[in-house]
Scaffold this motif. Structure first.
Motif, PDB file in Angstrom:
ATOM      1  N   CYS A   5     -65.302 -71.526  -6.257  1.00 48.62           N
ATOM      2  CA  CYS A   5     -64.514 -71.428  -7.491  1.00 48.62           C
ATOM      3  C   CYS A   5     -65.389 -71.723  -8.701  1.00 48.62           C
ATOM      4  O   CYS A   5     -66.199 -72.655  -8.673  1.00 48.62           O
ATOM      5  CB  CYS A   5     -63.361 -72.424  -7.467  1.00 48.62           C
ATOM      6  SG  CYS A   5     -62.328 -72.347  -5.997  1.00 48.62           S
ATOM      7  N   ILE A   6     -65.208 -70.946  -9.745  1.00 41.26           N
ATOM      8  CA  ILE A   6     -65.816 -71.253 -11.043  1.00 41.26           C
ATOM      9  C   ILE A   6     -64.679 -71.542 -12.012  1.00 41.26           C
ATOM     10  O   ILE A   6     -63.933 -70.643 -12.399  1.00 41.26           O
ATOM     11  CB  ILE A   6     -66.694 -70.098 -11.557  1.00 41.26           C
ATOM     12  CG1 ILE A   6     -67.863 -69.837 -10.595  1.00 41.26           C
ATOM     13  CG2 ILE A   6     -67.225 -70.424 -12.950  1.00 41.26           C
ATOM     14  CD1 ILE A   6     -68.789 -68.708 -11.032  1.00 41.26           C
ATOM     15  N   ASP A   7     -64.528 -72.810 -12.369  1.00 45.17           N
ATOM     16  CA  ASP A   7     -63.503 -73.245 -13.318  1.00 45.17           C
ATOM     17  C   ASP A   7     -64.147 -73.388 -14.687  1.00 45.17           C
ATOM     18  O   ASP A   7     -65.154 -74.101 -14.828  1.00 45.17           O
ATOM     19  CB  ASP A   7     -62.896 -74.580 -12.886  1.00 45.17           C
ATOM     20  CG  ASP A   7     -62.180 -74.492 -11.545  1.00 45.17           C
ATOM     21  OD1 ASP A   7     -61.795 -73.371 -11.163  1.00 45.17           O
ATOM     22  OD2 ASP A   7     -62.014 -75.527 -10.888  1.00 45.17           O
ATOM     23  N   LEU A   8     -63.567 -72.739 -15.689  1.00 44.85           N
ATOM     24  CA  LEU A   8     -64.174 -72.700 -17.021  1.00 44.85           C
ATOM     25  C   LEU A   8     -63.451 -73.594 -18.013  1.00 44.85           C
ATOM     26  O   LEU A   8     -62.214 -73.601 -18.089  1.00 44.85           O
ATOM     27  CB  LEU A   8     -64.177 -71.265 -17.546  1.00 44.85           C
ATOM     28  CG  LEU A   8     -64.973 -70.251 -16.719  1.00 44.85           C
ATOM     29  CD1 LEU A   8     -64.792 -68.856 -17.278  1.00 44.85           C
ATOM     30  CD2 LEU A   8     -66.448 -70.629 -16.672  1.00 44.85           C
ATOM     31  N   ASP A  28     -74.969 -73.282 -17.742  1.00 43.52           N
ATOM     32  CA  ASP A  28     -75.480 -72.010 -17.215  1.00 43.52           C
ATOM     33  C   ASP A  28     -74.480 -71.440 -16.207  1.00 43.52           C
ATOM     34  O   ASP A  28     -74.673 -71.528 -14.990  1.00 43.52           O
ATOM     35  CB  ASP A  28     -76.852 -72.223 -16.566  1.00 43.52           C
ATOM     36  CG  ASP A  28     -77.455 -70.914 -16.043  1.00 43.52           C
ATOM     37  OD1 ASP A  28     -76.921 -69.827 -16.387  1.00 43.52           O
ATOM     38  OD2 ASP A  28     -78.446 -70.984 -15.288  1.00 43.52           O
ATOM     39  N   VAL A  29     -73.432 -70.835 -16.740  1.00 35.46           N
ATOM     40  CA  VAL A  29     -72.350 -70.341 -15.878  1.00 35.46           C
ATOM     41  C   VAL A  29     -72.812 -69.167 -15.021  1.00 35.46           C
ATOM     42  O   VAL A  29     -72.457 -69.070 -13.836  1.00 35.46           O
ATOM     43  CB  VAL A  29     -71.123 -69.945 -16.722  1.00 35.46           C
ATOM     44  CG1 VAL A  29     -70.005 -69.439 -15.837  1.00 35.46           C
ATOM     45  CG2 VAL A  29     -70.642 -71.133 -17.548  1.00 35.46           C
ATOM     46  N   ILE A  45     -61.334 -69.333 -12.806  1.00 34.92           N
ATOM     47  CA  ILE A  45     -60.129 -69.909 -13.415  1.00 34.92           C
ATOM     48  C   ILE A  45     -60.439 -70.409 -14.822  1.00 34.92           C
ATOM     49  O   ILE A  45     -61.403 -71.158 -15.037  1.00 34.92           O
ATOM     50  CB  ILE A  45     -59.603 -71.095 -12.571  1.00 34.92           C
ATOM     51  CG1 ILE A  45     -59.415 -70.678 -11.110  1.00 34.92           C
ATOM     52  CG2 ILE A  45     -58.303 -71.615 -13.170  1.00 34.92           C
ATOM     53  CD1 ILE A  45     -58.380 -69.628 -10.867  1.00 34.92           C
ATOM     54  N   ASP A  46     -59.624 -70.008 -15.777  1.00 29.66           N
ATOM     55  CA  ASP A  46     -59.753 -70.466 -17.165  1.00 29.66           C
ATOM     56  C   ASP A  46     -58.889 -71.718 -17.346  1.00 29.66           C
ATOM     57  O   ASP A  46     -57.683 -71.622 -17.591  1.00 29.66           O
ATOM     58  CB  ASP A  46     -59.312 -69.355 -18.117  1.00 29.66           C
ATOM     59  CG  ASP A  46     -59.633 -69.671 -19.574  1.00 29.66           C
ATOM     60  OD1 ASP A  46     -59.852 -70.855 -19.902  1.00 29.66           O
ATOM     61  OD2 ASP A  46     -59.656 -68.725 -20.384  1.00 29.66           O
ATOM     62  N   LEU A  47     -59.501 -72.884 -17.226  1.00 28.69           N
ATOM     63  CA  LEU A  47     -58.752 -74.134 -17.341  1.00 28.69           C
ATOM     64  C   LEU A  47     -58.223 -74.347 -18.756  1.00 28.69           C
ATOM     65  O   LEU A  47     -57.119 -74.876 -18.940  1.00 28.69           O
ATOM     66  CB  LEU A  47     -59.641 -75.320 -16.949  1.00 28.69           C
ATOM     67  CG  LEU A  47     -60.091 -75.385 -15.492  1.00 28.69           C
ATOM     68  CD1 LEU A  47     -60.930 -76.636 -15.261  1.00 28.69           C
ATOM     69  CD2 LEU A  47     -58.898 -75.367 -14.545  1.00 28.69           C
ATOM     70  N   ASP A  48     -58.988 -73.932 -19.767  1.00 25.55           N
ATOM     71  CA  ASP A  48     -58.526 -74.079 -21.153  1.00 25.55           C
ATOM     72  C   ASP A  48     -57.246 -73.287 -21.384  1.00 25.55           C
ATOM     73  O   ASP A  48     -56.287 -73.793 -21.975  1.00 25.55           O
ATOM     74  CB  ASP A  48     -59.613 -73.611 -22.131  1.00 25.55           C
ATOM     75  CG  ASP A  48     -60.777 -74.582 -22.221  1.00 25.55           C
ATOM     76  OD1 ASP A  48     -60.538 -75.802 -22.162  1.00 25.55           O
ATOM     77  OD2 ASP A  48     -61.921 -74.120 -22.343  1.00 25.55           O
ATOM     78  N   ALA A  49     -57.227 -72.047 -20.919  1.00 26.54           N
ATOM     79  CA  ALA A  49     -56.028 -71.215 -21.080  1.00 26.54           C
ATOM     80  C   ALA A  49     -54.864 -71.797 -20.304  1.00 26.54           C
ATOM     81  O   ALA A  49     -53.721 -71.777 -20.767  1.00 26.54           O
ATOM     82  CB  ALA A  49     -56.318 -69.789 -20.640  1.00 26.54           C
TER      83      ALA A  49
END
Length: 229
Positions: A5-8, A28-29, A45-49
């Motif tokens: 998972c890449i959580d942003l 460095d995504v 996943i866009d955590l901010d959104a």
């Protein structure tokens, strides 16, 4: 199957404990994506959104395109997608599936009218419904609001509106304290649909146990800390 998972958050790849305390932050995504390039599936996943704060849409789109075109990775995208129009826009980035969570519910009940409109636009196979759970109950809006509903009681009713379920154990998310296999088994027994398990997963043994149940495992913290490879 093990799914990274890449959580942003704020343009960085992060890992949070219980969705609140930041444990890791990597600027460095695309380097993180490179690390995961040999996996079949990836969650972005866009955590901010999800928390209603901002959007990492441009970065998500770039990650989705690069994952697919450069590495042949299948992508699921989620976080803050709460309208049919928003889902359709994300679908234009050509992820294999779109994860919908908070929008599945309205005033503490299932929002079937929304789901019917969504399925009409995208078809059920492209939709993954997230049933994130804290202390046994569904939690939404970036895990800031808890409902009285339980995931295992909703799955049969939700099956016509999705191709799979993503079920996160928020109580163990980011803790590497071990997967709650008993709870995941109850979810596996509640639906015929594919179920992706997340939360607390830290060992290959747990991934194997989930596989024997017929479930995929989505992992974050343990993969970033190189415990799971």
């Amino acid at each position: 199957m093990l799914i990274p998972c890449i959580d942003l958050q704020n343009g960085m790849a992060v890992q949070l404990v219980h969705g609140r305390k930041r444990e890791l932050a990597i600027s460095d995504v695309l380097g993180v994506l490179e690390k995961f390039k040999n996996y079949e599936w990836l969650h972005i996943i866009d955590l901010d959104a999800a928390m209603g704060k901002r959007s990492n849409a441009k970065l998500m789109q770039e990650l989705c395109f690069t994952a697919r075109s450069s590495h042949g990775i299948k992508v699921r995208i989620g976080g803050g997608i709460r309208s049919v129009a928003g889902a359709v826009k994300v679908a234009e980035w050509e992820p294999e599936q779109i994860i919908i969570g908070s929008a599945v519910f309205h005033e503490g009940k299932l929002n079937l009218a929304f789901l019917k409109r969504l399925v009409k636009k995208l078809g059920p196979s492209r939709i993954v419904i997230a049933l994130d759970t804290a202390k046994g109950h569904i939690t939404i809006q970036g895990w800031r609001r808890t409902l009285k509903l339980r995931a295992e009681d909703l799955m049969v009713q939700l099956q016509p509106y999705c191709g799979a379920f993503l079920c996160t154990d928020v109580d163990r998310e980011g803790t590497m304290s071990g997967a709650n296999l008993k709870w995941f088994k109850s979810l596996r027994d509640a639906t015929e649909h594919p179920v992706i398990a997340a939360g607390g997963i830290k060992t290959r043994r747990e991934v194997s146990a989930l596989e024997k149940m017929g479930m995929d495992a989505a992992a974050g913290m343990a993969m970033y800390k190189n415990i799971l490879r």
